[in-house]
Design a protein around this motif. Structure first.
Motif, PDB file in Angstrom:
ATOM      1  N   LEU A 129       0.794  -1.227   0.000  1.00 63.10           N
ATOM      2  CA  LEU A 129       0.000   0.000   0.000  1.00 63.10           C
ATOM      3  C   LEU A 129       0.829   1.281   0.000  1.00 63.10           C
ATOM      4  O   LEU A 129       0.281   2.366  -0.199  1.00 63.10           O
ATOM      5  CB  LEU A 129      -0.923   0.014   1.226  1.00 63.10           C
ATOM      6  N   LEU A 132       0.546   4.105  -2.735  1.00 64.89           N
ATOM      7  CA  LEU A 132      -0.661   4.905  -2.923  1.00 64.89           C
ATOM      8  C   LEU A 132      -0.430   6.326  -2.414  1.00 64.89           C
ATOM      9  O   LEU A 132       0.277   6.534  -1.420  1.00 64.89           O
ATOM     10  CB  LEU A 132      -1.837   4.272  -2.178  1.00 64.89           C
ATOM     11  N   ALA A 136      -5.372   8.389  -0.086  1.00 64.85           N
ATOM     12  CA  ALA A 136      -6.080   7.418  -0.919  1.00 64.85           C
ATOM     13  C   ALA A 136      -6.776   6.370  -0.070  1.00 64.85           C
ATOM     14  O   ALA A 136      -7.829   5.847  -0.453  1.00 64.85           O
ATOM     15  CB  ALA A 136      -5.109   6.753  -1.896  1.00 64.85           C
ATOM     16  N   LEU A 137      -6.172   6.068   1.079  1.00 62.04           N
ATOM     17  CA  LEU A 137      -6.770   5.094   1.984  1.00 62.04           C
ATOM     18  C   LEU A 137      -7.572   5.814   3.060  1.00 62.04           C
ATOM     19  O   LEU A 137      -7.117   6.809   3.622  1.00 62.04           O
ATOM     20  CB  LEU A 137      -5.692   4.240   2.647  1.00 62.04           C
ATOM     21  N   ARG A 138      -8.726   5.315   3.333  1.00 59.74           N
ATOM     22  CA  ARG A 138      -9.575   5.885   4.381  1.00 59.74           C
ATOM     23  C   ARG A 138      -9.256   5.241   5.727  1.00 59.74           C
ATOM     24  O   ARG A 138      -8.690   4.148   5.787  1.00 59.74           O
ATOM     25  CB  ARG A 138     -11.047   5.676   4.030  1.00 59.74           C
ATOM     26  N   ASP A 141     -10.639   1.885   5.925  1.00 57.83           N
ATOM     27  CA  ASP A 141      -9.835   0.878   5.219  1.00 57.83           C
ATOM     28  C   ASP A 141      -8.753   0.329   6.146  1.00 57.83           C
ATOM     29  O   ASP A 141      -8.550  -0.892   6.242  1.00 57.83           O
ATOM     30  CB  ASP A 141      -9.168   1.481   3.981  1.00 57.83           C
ATOM     31  N   PHE A 164      -8.631  -2.652  -1.342  1.00 54.95           N
ATOM     32  CA  PHE A 164      -8.525  -1.223  -1.057  1.00 54.95           C
ATOM     33  C   PHE A 164      -7.679  -0.496  -2.101  1.00 54.95           C
ATOM     34  O   PHE A 164      -7.880   0.694  -2.346  1.00 54.95           O
ATOM     35  CB  PHE A 164      -7.967  -1.016   0.352  1.00 54.95           C
ATOM     36  N   ALA A 168      -9.219   2.522  -4.204  1.00 61.44           N
ATOM     37  CA  ALA A 168      -8.499   3.800  -4.201  1.00 61.44           C
ATOM     38  C   ALA A 168      -8.168   4.272  -5.611  1.00 61.44           C
ATOM     39  O   ALA A 168      -8.017   5.479  -5.842  1.00 61.44           O
ATOM     40  CB  ALA A 168      -7.214   3.664  -3.390  1.00 61.44           C
ATOM     41  N   THR A 169      -8.059   3.339  -6.546  1.00 58.50           N
ATOM     42  CA  THR A 169      -7.648   3.697  -7.910  1.00 58.50           C
ATOM     43  C   THR A 169      -8.789   3.675  -8.912  1.00 58.50           C
ATOM     44  O   THR A 169      -8.575   4.009 -10.080  1.00 58.50           O
ATOM     45  CB  THR A 169      -6.525   2.748  -8.378  1.00 58.50           C
ATOM     46  N   ARG A 174     -15.326   2.862  -5.835  1.00 51.75           N
ATOM     47  CA  ARG A 174     -15.403   3.459  -4.502  1.00 51.75           C
ATOM     48  C   ARG A 174     -16.786   4.071  -4.268  1.00 51.75           C
ATOM     49  O   ARG A 174     -17.370   3.914  -3.187  1.00 51.75           O
ATOM     50  CB  ARG A 174     -14.328   4.524  -4.346  1.00 51.75           C
TER      51      ARG A 174
END
Length: 283
Positions: A129, A132, A136-138, A141, A164, A168-169, A174
């Protein structure tokens, strides 16, 4: 010329402690646990330590500095235990401590590289990850990855990371996931588990999961998952705090899901199982 120095035949506890590199309090403790025989007291009522006392005290200090416990030192002096057995156990303990320190250093390095809280997860997860962009990550997540890592270990969380990465991408996926989350939240305790909306939502989850799987395969994320199992061995990625099975861990993790939402999860799982059973085995 300096006058000749006459060493004392006996010394008080303060002098004994100073020479041995310890404290009077520690020496008194040695007396209490039977590690150092208590010497006779002088006319002033204070303890006096002779040469033999000091030799034993020095050996105690040396053994303690080597990491040998006071209990093991006492049994070694008493001849009740083979010192080799003690040293073997100590070696195992030190090896465990060294492994712990290695893991802690690796965690600090991850935190310095990718920041917190992502860096607190294991290396298989952060490796997948870390590319990223920030944001981008919540938080949700990372929370999900944290729980998965606890239940299924670092490799399980690293596999889940594909989901995830895809979310994110791919903004469309999402947005769809957000809509499903909102619909899940609406399945509160007022909704009957047999309500038709529950089955409809399960079908939507099933469709969304298939779209996610296709995206993961199209983006080559599944190949990265396979490489994980080749690159990391079980001992390297094992969570030392994991002492229960996945089933036991799940039963101990509290959730606020309503009966309707649980029913939705069960129906979704059934649909996914049917897909798996209907998929030809290419092996």
């Amino acid at each position: 010329m300096y006058p000749p120095v006459t060493p004392p035949r006996q010394v008080k506890i303060g002098d004994a402690a100073a020479f041995a590199g310890t404290t009077p309090r520690a020496i008194r403790h040695y007396h209490q646990i039977g590690l150092l025989p208590e010497p006779e007291r002088g006319g002033d009522g204070r303890r006096r330590y002779d040469y033999d006392d000091m030799i034993r005290l020095l050996w105690i200090r040396k053994m303690a500095q080597a990491g040998i416990s006071l209990d093991d030192i006492r049994t070694a002096f008493d001849g009740a235990q083979n010192i080799e057995e003690t040293l073997g156990r100590l070696g195992d303990t030190l090896a465990t401590q060294e492994a712990d320190i290695k893991q802690q250093r690796a965690a600090i390095q991850r935190l310095q590289t990718v920041g917190s809280p992502l860096g607190l997860l294991s290396s298989p997860v952060t490796d997948r990850l870390s590319h990223l962009p920030t944001g981008a990550l919540r938080t949700s997540d990372l929370d999900a990855l944290l729980v998965t890592e606890r239940i299924f270990g670092p490799l399980g969380a690293a596999v889940q990371a594909s989901t995830f990465i895809a979310l994110a991408t791919h903004p469309d996926l999402r947005a769809e996931a957000d809509q499903l989350d909102a619909a899940d939240a609406a399945l509160d305790d007022s909704v009957d588990p047999d309500d038709p909306r529950v089955e409809e939502l399960a079908t939507q989850h099933h469709t969304h999961h298939k779209a996610l799987t296709q995206t993961i395969e199209a983006d080559g994320l599944d190949a990265a998952e396979e490489n994980l199992f080749e690159s990391y061995d079980a001992d390297q990625t094992r969570d030392e705090d994991t002492r229960t099975s996945a089933f036991e861990a799940v039963t101990k993790m509290p959730y606020t899901y309503s009966p309707a939402r649980i029913r939705c999860l069960q129906l979704t799982a059934q649909l996914l199982t049917q897909d798996h059973q209907n998929t030809p085995d290419d092996r």
